[in-house]
Scaffold this motif. Structure first.
Motif, PDB file in Angstrom:
ATOM      1  N   UNK A 111      -1.494  -3.460  -1.377  1.00  0.00           N
ATOM      2  CA  UNK A 111      -0.611  -3.351  -2.545  1.00  0.00           C
ATOM      3  C   UNK A 111      -1.433  -3.069  -3.806  1.00  0.00           C
ATOM      4  N   UNK A 112      -2.555  -3.760  -3.945  1.00  0.00           N
ATOM      5  CA  UNK A 112      -3.418  -3.519  -5.099  1.00  0.00           C
ATOM      6  C   UNK A 112      -3.919  -2.072  -5.109  1.00  0.00           C
ATOM      7  N   UNK A 113      -4.173  -1.534  -3.926  1.00  0.00           N
ATOM      8  CA  UNK A 113      -4.611  -0.136  -3.831  1.00  0.00           C
ATOM      9  C   UNK A 113      -3.518   0.806  -4.330  1.00  0.00           C
ATOM     10  N   UNK A 114      -2.264   0.486  -4.018  1.00  0.00           N
ATOM     11  CA  UNK A 114      -1.150   1.293  -4.527  1.00  0.00           C
ATOM     12  C   UNK A 114      -1.170   1.319  -6.052  1.00  0.00           C
ATOM     13  N   UNK A 115      -1.364   0.161  -6.658  1.00  0.00           N
ATOM     14  CA  UNK A 115      -1.388   0.087  -8.116  1.00  0.00           C
ATOM     15  C   UNK A 115      -2.567   0.884  -8.692  1.00  0.00           C
ATOM     16  N   UNK A 116      -3.706   0.824  -8.001  1.00  0.00           N
ATOM     17  CA  UNK A 116      -4.866   1.585  -8.458  1.00  0.00           C
ATOM     18  C   UNK A 116      -4.596   3.085  -8.353  1.00  0.00           C
ATOM     19  N   UNK A 117      -4.016   3.495  -7.242  1.00  0.00           N
ATOM     20  CA  UNK A 117      -3.707   4.916  -7.057  1.00  0.00           C
ATOM     21  C   UNK A 117      -2.634   5.374  -8.044  1.00  0.00           C
TER      22      UNK A 117
END
Length: 412
Positions: A331-337
């Motif tokens: 989920x954090x990766x989604x926010x970063x992307x």
């Protein structure tokens, strides 16, 4: 005596049907069901799958229907289920017929006068009931076997989902590289023009040999970059074709990957999805249902049941916590992307304004051909940057969704 021969004949039929089930060979079943002709809708869909276009949304069906190992497994399982269903039906029909004959024999027994008639009626009554019981028992055993095949089908579906996840990722990478290739090709064009300019200036005494060598070096680097991209693109294309049934030599047109559904990010409930992932994860399910909770066969044989239970609980708890952590990381990766996506969108808007101005300058003659190409390269880089940011966000969301559905996803 004739009645007993009939009983033993029926018993032999029961055994024969069971042997037929065991020896049934798998064949490809394309129809909707046993003995049914394919529907026009089915044929039209299969024809679409086999056209020269590989579409993103077709990936699950392409793998299931045309990737050899998966297709064979599904065909064998389906044929086995159909064969067993046919045999259990025949067994139950035959058992019903035997019981009907037994009912008739009972009536004959009540009316029999001679010892021979009584013996024949008793043999038919008892023998048919025994044979019918055997047939029904065989049918029930085969039903339980079919239930086990349902679990095999579920495991096969899980394997299919894992492959779909991988192929979707490959198609995403492929489209990103195609976008980057446009930039690399333009960079090569500019490097070639720059080398020509330097050679012309050198001939006119306006440039030194070092400038010419530097331009030649840049041209060689641009050629190498484009060649490396082409090799990687070709490799990905072969992998995509292999996993979707075209084979390594196939040459379908690769369709576009859907744009990231940015609006869906706001509706993600990561805490709820963590628990869904724990319940759906294939490896977690296997651990919860296995003996010893991940212990080796030797460890299982040499430890007490209570130890195995404790080990299973300890390993399950650790794995569940690790999975929850992975879901949070995804989920954090989604926010970063998403942040990178927003930045790339802003950069593209700025590049669009600069590119619009460059075209006006080109028309007015105030911009050289080389400078114009350099402005075009900057615009193409911004376009590719946004495209790749969109595809990276799309893949991050796919990774998250697949992990929630139970597929094991590598966390960056």
């Amino acid at each position: 005596m004739k009645a007993m021969q009939n009983v033993w004949g029926r018993r032999a039929a029961a055994s024969g049907l069971a042997l037929l089930m065991a020896a049934a060979l798998p064949v490809t079943a394309l129809a909707d069901g046993p003995g049914e002709a394919p529907t026009p809708e089915y044929l039209a869909y299969m024809e679409k799958l086999q056209d020269n276009h590989m579409e993103y949304e077709e990936i699950p069906d392409l793998i299931k229907n045309f990737y050899g190992p998966i297709k064979s497994s599904y065909d064998m399982l389906e044929q086995s289920k159909e064969s067993q269903a046919m045999i259990t039906t025949e067994l139950r029909i035959e058992a019903r017929d035997l019981l009907d004959e037994a009912d008739i024999a009972k009536e004959e027994l009540d009316d029999a006068q001679s010892a021979n008639d009584i013996m024949n009626a008793q043999e038919t009554l008892i023998g048919n009931r025994i044979a019918a019981k055997q047939m029904r028992s065989t049918a029930s055993s085969m039903d339980r076997s079919m239930e086990r095949k349902s679990s095999q089908e579920k495991a096969l579906d899980q394997q299919l989902n894992g492959l779909v996840y991988q192929v979707q990722g490959l198609m995403n990478q492929y489209e990103q590289l195609i976008s980057q290739r446009t930039v690399a090709a333009k960079a090569l064009e500019i490097a070639d023009m720059a080398r020509q300019v330097q050679e012309t200036m050198e001939a006119q005494g306006m440039a030194v040999s070092g400038d010419v060598l530097a331009a030649a070096s840049q041209l060689a680097s641009a050629k190498s970059s484009l060649s490396s991209l082409d090799e990687t693109i070709s490799m990905l294309h072969k992998n995509l074709c292999s996993l979707t049934g075209w084979g390594n030599d196939g040459n379908p047109e690769i369709g576009p990957v859907p744009a990231a559904d940015v609006a869906a990010i706001a509706s993600i409930d990561v805490n709820a999805d963590k628990e869904k992932a724990v319940g759906n994860n294939y490896e977690m399910i296997a651990m919860r249902t296995s003996t010893g909770g991940g212990m080796s066969d030797l460890q299982v044989r040499t430890t007490k049941t209570t130890t195995q239970t404790k080990n299973k609980l300890r390993n399950s708890e650790y794995s569940e916590d690790s999975l929850r952590s992975d879901i949070q990381a995804l989920y954090d990766t989604i926010l970063e992307k998403k942040a990178a996506y927003d930045a790339a969108a802003t950069a593209l808007q700025s590049a669009q304004l600069t590119w619009n101005a460059a075209q006006i300058q080109k028309q007015s003659g105030s911009l050289s051909n080389l400078a114009y190409l350099q402005q075009e390269l900057a615009y193409l880089q911004a376009q590719s940057g946004f495209k790749c940011a969109d595809l990276s966000l799309q893949q991050a969301m796919q990774n998250y969704n697949w992990a929630v559905q139970g597929v094991s996803v590598a966390v960056e």
